[in-house]
Motif scaffolding. Structure first.
Motif, PDB file in Angstrom:
ATOM      1  N   LEU A 494       0.687  -1.164   0.012  1.00 52.33           N
ATOM      2  CA  LEU A 494      -0.008   0.054   0.129  1.00 52.33           C
ATOM      3  C   LEU A 494       0.981   1.064  -0.125  1.00 52.33           C
ATOM      4  O   LEU A 494       1.846   1.369   0.787  1.00 52.33           O
ATOM      5  CB  LEU A 494      -0.777  -0.089   1.139  1.00 52.33           C
ATOM      6  N   PHE A 495       0.472   2.183  -0.716  1.00 50.00           N
ATOM      7  CA  PHE A 495       0.986   3.530  -1.006  1.00 50.00           C
ATOM      8  C   PHE A 495       0.105   4.557  -0.740  1.00 50.00           C
ATOM      9  O   PHE A 495      -1.146   4.702  -1.177  1.00 50.00           O
ATOM     10  CB  PHE A 495       1.701   3.704  -2.215  1.00 50.00           C
ATOM     11  N   ILE A 496       0.452   5.572   0.287  1.00 48.85           N
ATOM     12  CA  ILE A 496      -0.684   6.793   0.643  1.00 48.85           C
ATOM     13  C   ILE A 496       0.450   8.188   0.355  1.00 48.85           C
ATOM     14  O   ILE A 496       1.419   8.004   1.107  1.00 48.85           O
ATOM     15  CB  ILE A 496      -1.330   6.582   2.135  1.00 48.85           C
ATOM     16  N   ALA A 497      -0.005   9.032  -0.065  1.00 51.28           N
ATOM     17  CA  ALA A 497       0.586  10.048  -0.239  1.00 51.28           C
ATOM     18  C   ALA A 497      -0.119  11.376  -0.442  1.00 51.28           C
ATOM     19  O   ALA A 497      -1.396  11.265  -0.525  1.00 51.28           O
ATOM     20  CB  ALA A 497       1.695   9.954  -1.550  1.00 51.28           C
ATOM     21  N   GLU A 498       0.242  12.433  -0.493  1.00 52.89           N
ATOM     22  CA  GLU A 498      -0.279  13.739  -0.643  1.00 52.89           C
ATOM     23  C   GLU A 498      -1.197  13.836  -1.850  1.00 52.89           C
ATOM     24  O   GLU A 498      -2.084  14.414  -2.158  1.00 52.89           O
ATOM     25  CB  GLU A 498       0.493  15.049  -0.162  1.00 52.89           C
ATOM     26  N   THR A 499      -0.215  13.570  -3.043  1.00 49.02           N
ATOM     27  CA  THR A 499      -0.788  13.682  -4.552  1.00 49.02           C
ATOM     28  C   THR A 499      -0.393  12.262  -5.089  1.00 49.02           C
ATOM     29  O   THR A 499       0.247  11.522  -4.526  1.00 49.02           O
ATOM     30  CB  THR A 499       0.038  14.636  -5.162  1.00 49.02           C
ATOM     31  N   LYS A 500      -1.151  12.023  -6.177  1.00 51.02           N
ATOM     32  CA  LYS A 500      -1.016  10.823  -6.856  1.00 51.02           C
ATOM     33  C   LYS A 500       0.537  10.601  -7.457  1.00 51.02           C
ATOM     34  O   LYS A 500       1.062   9.740  -7.596  1.00 51.02           O
ATOM     35  CB  LYS A 500      -1.767  10.584  -7.860  1.00 51.02           C
ATOM     36  N   ASP A 501       0.878  11.726  -7.896  1.00 52.10           N
ATOM     37  CA  ASP A 501       2.312  11.611  -8.320  1.00 52.10           C
ATOM     38  C   ASP A 501       3.216  11.319  -7.591  1.00 52.10           C
ATOM     39  O   ASP A 501       4.293  10.446  -7.899  1.00 52.10           O
ATOM     40  CB  ASP A 501       2.688  13.076  -8.956  1.00 52.10           C
ATOM     41  N   LYS A 502       3.095  11.785  -6.245  1.00 51.19           N
ATOM     42  CA  LYS A 502       4.175  11.436  -5.135  1.00 51.19           C
ATOM     43  C   LYS A 502       3.936   9.945  -5.129  1.00 51.19           C
ATOM     44  O   LYS A 502       4.921   9.156  -4.836  1.00 51.19           O
ATOM     45  CB  LYS A 502       3.720  12.203  -3.846  1.00 51.19           C
ATOM     46  N   TYR A 503       2.926   9.243  -4.852  1.00 51.24           N
ATOM     47  CA  TYR A 503       2.836   7.613  -4.507  1.00 51.24           C
ATOM     48  C   TYR A 503       3.088   7.047  -5.685  1.00 51.24           C
ATOM     49  O   TYR A 503       3.878   5.849  -5.435  1.00 51.24           O
ATOM     50  CB  TYR A 503       1.654   7.451  -4.000  1.00 51.24           C
ATOM     51  N   LYS A 504       2.822   7.748  -7.095  1.00 48.32           N
ATOM     52  CA  LYS A 504       3.336   6.780  -8.143  1.00 48.32           C
ATOM     53  C   LYS A 504       4.851   6.769  -8.178  1.00 48.32           C
ATOM     54  O   LYS A 504       5.370   5.916  -8.841  1.00 48.32           O
ATOM     55  CB  LYS A 504       2.740   7.537  -9.455  1.00 48.32           C
ATOM     56  N   ARG A 505       5.563   7.896  -7.992  1.00 47.15           N
ATOM     57  CA  ARG A 505       7.143   7.935  -7.835  1.00 47.15           C
ATOM     58  C   ARG A 505       7.649   7.113  -6.977  1.00 47.15           C
ATOM     59  O   ARG A 505       8.647   6.239  -7.197  1.00 47.15           O
ATOM     60  CB  ARG A 505       7.699   9.316  -7.586  1.00 47.15           C
ATOM     61  N   ALA A 506       6.921   7.058  -5.735  1.00 45.53           N
ATOM     62  CA  ALA A 506       7.211   5.886  -4.914  1.00 45.53           C
ATOM     63  C   ALA A 506       7.040   4.576  -5.222  1.00 45.53           C
ATOM     64  O   ALA A 506       8.135   3.561  -4.912  1.00 45.53           O
ATOM     65  CB  ALA A 506       6.512   6.124  -3.336  1.00 45.53           C
ATOM     66  N   MET A 507       5.998   4.181  -5.808  1.00 46.80           N
ATOM     67  CA  MET A 507       5.923   2.976  -6.327  1.00 46.80           C
ATOM     68  C   MET A 507       7.071   2.474  -7.595  1.00 46.80           C
ATOM     69  O   MET A 507       7.367   1.483  -7.659  1.00 46.80           O
ATOM     70  CB  MET A 507       4.524   2.857  -7.146  1.00 46.80           C
ATOM     71  N   SER A 508       7.522   3.579  -8.326  1.00 45.01           N
ATOM     72  CA  SER A 508       8.051   3.226  -9.361  1.00 45.01           C
ATOM     73  C   SER A 508       9.561   2.978  -8.690  1.00 45.01           C
ATOM     74  O   SER A 508      10.424   1.945  -9.269  1.00 45.01           O
ATOM     75  CB  SER A 508       8.630   4.367 -10.326  1.00 45.01           C
ATOM     76  N   THR A 509       9.903   3.723  -7.593  1.00 44.51           N
ATOM     77  CA  THR A 509      11.338   3.448  -6.870  1.00 44.51           C
ATOM     78  C   THR A 509      11.137   2.023  -6.150  1.00 44.51           C
ATOM     79  O   THR A 509      12.120   1.345  -6.183  1.00 44.51           O
ATOM     80  CB  THR A 509      11.556   4.666  -5.725  1.00 44.51           C
ATOM     81  N   PHE A 510       9.853   1.726  -5.742  1.00 42.79           N
ATOM     82  CA  PHE A 510       9.791   0.220  -4.997  1.00 42.79           C
ATOM     83  C   PHE A 510      10.070  -0.706  -6.184  1.00 42.79           C
ATOM     84  O   PHE A 510      10.848  -1.814  -5.789  1.00 42.79           O
ATOM     85  CB  PHE A 510       8.403   0.371  -4.384  1.00 42.79           C
ATOM     86  N   GLU A 511       9.466  -0.530  -7.327  1.00 45.41           N
ATOM     87  CA  GLU A 511       9.775  -1.595  -8.449  1.00 45.41           C
ATOM     88  C   GLU A 511      11.111  -1.840  -8.683  1.00 45.41           C
ATOM     89  O   GLU A 511      11.549  -2.927  -9.073  1.00 45.41           O
ATOM     90  CB  GLU A 511       8.938  -1.212  -9.624  1.00 45.41           C
ATOM     91  N   ARG A 512      11.794  -0.567  -9.069  1.00 51.68           N
ATOM     92  CA  ARG A 512      13.080  -0.713  -9.364  1.00 51.68           C
ATOM     93  C   ARG A 512      13.920  -1.216  -8.270  1.00 51.68           C
ATOM     94  O   ARG A 512      14.900  -2.112  -8.610  1.00 51.68           O
ATOM     95  CB  ARG A 512      13.775   1.002  -9.420  1.00 51.68           C
ATOM     96  N   LEU A 513      13.874  -1.283  -7.180  1.00 47.41           N
ATOM     97  CA  LEU A 513      14.541  -1.594  -5.871  1.00 47.41           C
ATOM     98  C   LEU A 513      14.508  -3.203  -5.897  1.00 47.41           C
ATOM     99  O   LEU A 513      15.183  -4.123  -5.786  1.00 47.41           O
ATOM    100  CB  LEU A 513      14.013  -1.233  -4.580  1.00 47.41           C
ATOM    101  N   LEU A 514      12.953  -3.646  -6.107  1.00 50.09           N
ATOM    102  CA  LEU A 514      12.998  -5.209  -6.233  1.00 50.09           C
ATOM    103  C   LEU A 514      13.507  -5.812  -7.470  1.00 50.09           C
ATOM    104  O   LEU A 514      14.227  -6.706  -7.326  1.00 50.09           O
ATOM    105  CB  LEU A 514      11.290  -5.337  -6.568  1.00 50.09           C
ATOM    106  N   SER A 515      13.418  -5.137  -8.701  1.00 52.92           N
ATOM    107  CA  SER A 515      14.119  -5.709  -9.970  1.00 52.92           C
ATOM    108  C   SER A 515      15.661  -5.606  -9.671  1.00 52.92           C
ATOM    109  O   SER A 515      16.386  -6.556 -10.090  1.00 52.92           O
ATOM    110  CB  SER A 515      13.707  -4.963 -11.183  1.00 52.92           C
ATOM    111  N   GLN A 516      16.250  -4.853  -9.012  1.00 51.66           N
ATOM    112  CA  GLN A 516      17.674  -4.764  -8.882  1.00 51.66           C
ATOM    113  C   GLN A 516      18.282  -6.106  -8.136  1.00 51.66           C
ATOM    114  O   GLN A 516      19.369  -6.636  -8.371  1.00 51.66           O
ATOM    115  CB  GLN A 516      18.229  -3.666  -8.068  1.00 51.66           C
ATOM    116  N   ASN A 517      17.092  -6.469  -7.232  1.00 49.75           N
ATOM    117  CA  ASN A 517      17.531  -7.701  -6.354  1.00 49.75           C
ATOM    118  C   ASN A 517      16.893  -8.988  -6.633  1.00 49.75           C
ATOM    119  O   ASN A 517      17.118  -9.795  -5.893  1.00 49.75           O
ATOM    120  CB  ASN A 517      17.358  -7.397  -4.936  1.00 49.75           C
ATOM    121  N   LYS A 518      16.418  -8.952  -8.095  1.00 54.67           N
ATOM    122  CA  LYS A 518      15.647  -9.919  -8.346  1.00 54.67           C
ATOM    123  C   LYS A 518      16.580 -11.252  -8.698  1.00 54.67           C
ATOM    124  O   LYS A 518      17.585 -11.112  -9.476  1.00 54.67           O
ATOM    125  CB  LYS A 518      14.688  -9.802  -9.639  1.00 54.67           C
TER     126      LYS A 518
END
Length: 518
Positions: A494-518
């Motif tokens: 779950l991602f909660i942020a003040e704006t959609k752009d903020k939680y979408k950026r956080a989601m992209s960061t999360f996905e990148r971190l997962l793929s780096q360690n896959k």
């Protein structure tokens, strides 16, 4: 202890089941012995209680295939919580190949009085006893034919049916005592269950069936058929179209009687029944099922509300009460993982329901069941987001009103109890709750949220250290975004942020971190 196969070759497609609980019907026995998984069963031709007046805990099960019998005998059988004895029907020296007796005109007359449709009554007798009842010529009555135990069952079934008629007729209309036992079959001595016996001529041709229109029915477990309608509706539609049949369901207890009726002159209900049973066997051998208990005080409306919340998340999981155990919920799913996930989420909603109805449960300082005005219940994640982004505002609300907090988490709900901060501070819990509620309601209604589905690309990381580390690093990179695994669903983040752009950026960061360690 599993039933043992006798040393001699099995030459019959029948088994004898003893020790059956009194509340188990023939439909329940049919459903049970049709199961292949853990039972070794197969298609059931008939279920007969041959000595229903003397020994009601014994039944004879006749299978379509003789090969089913040794498979069934390899298992231990427990029906309705009681272990039953299962053995092959022992062959006996045959005195007669079959027993044949003509049903008396008196019986036919009484059946007409009972329902007006003799053929339907005779069909029900055949279904329950496994015997064959055929017309004799044109308007000359009916013959009953079957093995000795089947004829015993025919006698008892007719005797019970007509006895109910006589009770309704009153003393003036009822025949003299003993008349019924002498008149079920023609020319029968006064001792019951001894019809006139005639060897069946070898050259005798089979009679035509009674019904003018072919209608076939089969019995299936109610929850299994509900699951089939939910997940295999296209397969059921294919059966109806292929064999030109209508498919009507009549639910009786925990069984569904499926009636197959031809919709055109080419309709073939018998082949449709065979195809439906094959689909049922395939589905029942592949699905996973599990159960859980609920509080007897849980209302029907609350339970339906929980089901309604779960169904969008688990569209392939059937959930319902168990018929003869209303405090038990059964789950049927395509696999064990989905079944477990739905069950865990259901338990979470149960906990939430209990907490909402009884906010003091599990807390000291007040009797259970009394609403505590100094206690509020909120969503854990929304509160977590407020503590992350509005910490100073929360501290001001609590401090200015002389409040300190005691919290308890139940699933995704947080119980907050307000206590006096100290004797030197004015304690105003009502004001604190009012201020906090405004802040909380705004965050709940206006703050954008998003979820990341791990099942689509990163199923292998669910519950792993890799996932925990990716969440930790995302929080460090995106300090004003709340990130957490969803409660009750360990395959979503779950991602909660003040704006959609903020939680979408956080989601992209999360996905990148997962793929780096896959």
């Amino acid at each position: 202890m599993a039933s043992s196969t006798p040393s001699q070759d099995i030459t019959s497609n029948k088994i004898v089941v003893k020790g059956i609980p009194s509340n188990v019907s023939s439909d329940k026995l049919t459903i049970y012995f049709q199961k292949k998984k853990n039972v070794g069963g197969g298609d059931v031709q008939s279920v007969t209680f041959p000595l229903s007046n003397q020994e009601s805990d014994t039944a004879i099960i006749t299978f379509e295939e003789q090969e089913t019998v040794p498979s069934v005998l390899q298992h231990t059988h427990k029906i309705a919580g009681k272990t039953v004895s299962v053995s092959p029907l022992q062959p006996r020296p045959r005195i007669f190949e079959t027993v044949t007796a003509k049903i008396s005109d008196y019986v036919i007359q009484q059946l007409k009085i009972k329902s007006g449709d003799v053929e339907d009554e005779l069909e029900s007798i055949m279904d329950s006893t496994g015997c064959n009842i055929t017309p004799v010529g044109s308007g000359q009555g009916y013959n009953a034919e079957g093995e000795w135990y089947q004829m015993q069952a025919v006698f008892e079934r007719i005797e019970n049916m007509i006895s109910q008629n006589l009770d309704n007729m009153g003393p003036k209309m009822a025949p003299e005592s003993g008349y019924l036992s002498r008149n079920v079959f023609h020319e029968v001595p006064s001792i019951p269950l001894q019809p006139v016996v005639m060897p069946t001529p070898q050259q005798q041709q089979p009679h035509q069936p009674i019904k003018t229109q072919e209608v076939v029915s089969t019995v299936i477990d109610k929850d299994m058929f509900a699951y089939m309608k939910l997940v295999h509706s296209s397969d059921l539609d294919d059966i109806k179209k292929k064999f030109d049949v209508g498919m009507n369901e009549n639910v009786v207890g925990d069984a569904s009687k499926i009636v197959l009726t031809p919709t055109t002159s080419d309709g073939n209900p018998k082949k449709a029944e065979k195809s439906l049973n094959a689909l049922h066997d395939k589905v029942s051998n592949s699905v996973a099922q599990d159960t859980t208990k609920i509080d007897s005080n849980l209302t029907k409306e609350a339970l339906e509300g929980i089901f309604a919340s779960l169904r969008p998340e688990f569209p392939q999981v059937h959930m319902d009460r168990v018929h003869d155990s209303p405090c038990t919920i059964i789950f049927t799913a395509p696999n064990q993982e989905k079944c477990r996930m739905a069950l865990d989420m259901f338990k979470h909603f149960l906990d939430r329901e209990k907490m909402m109805n009884n906010p003091n449960q599990g807390n000291s300082g007040g009797p259970t069941g009394e609403k505590d005005k100094n206690m509020i219940s909120v969503d854990t994640d929304i509160f977590g987001y407020l503590e992350l982004t509005r910490r100073s505002t929360l501290d001001r609300i609590w401090g200015s009103n002389g409040v300190r907090l005691d919290t308890q988490t139940i699933g995704d709900c947080l119980n907050i109890r307000l206590h006096r901060l100290s004797a030197d501070h004015k304690f105003d819990p009502d004001s604190a709750i009012d201020e906090f509620q405004k802040l909380y309601n705004y965050a709940q209604e206006k703050t954008p949220q998003g979820t990341y589905d791990l099942k689509e690309r990163y199923k292998s990381v669910i519950g792993s250290r890799q996932l925990t580390e990716a969440i930790r690093l995302t929080k460090s990179s995106c300090a004003d975004v709340y990130v957490a695994e969803m409660h009750g669903s360990n395959d979503h983040v779950l991602f909660i942020a003040e704006t959609k752009d903020k939680y979408k950026r956080a989601m992209s960061t999360f996905e990148r971190l997962l793929s780096q360690n896959k």
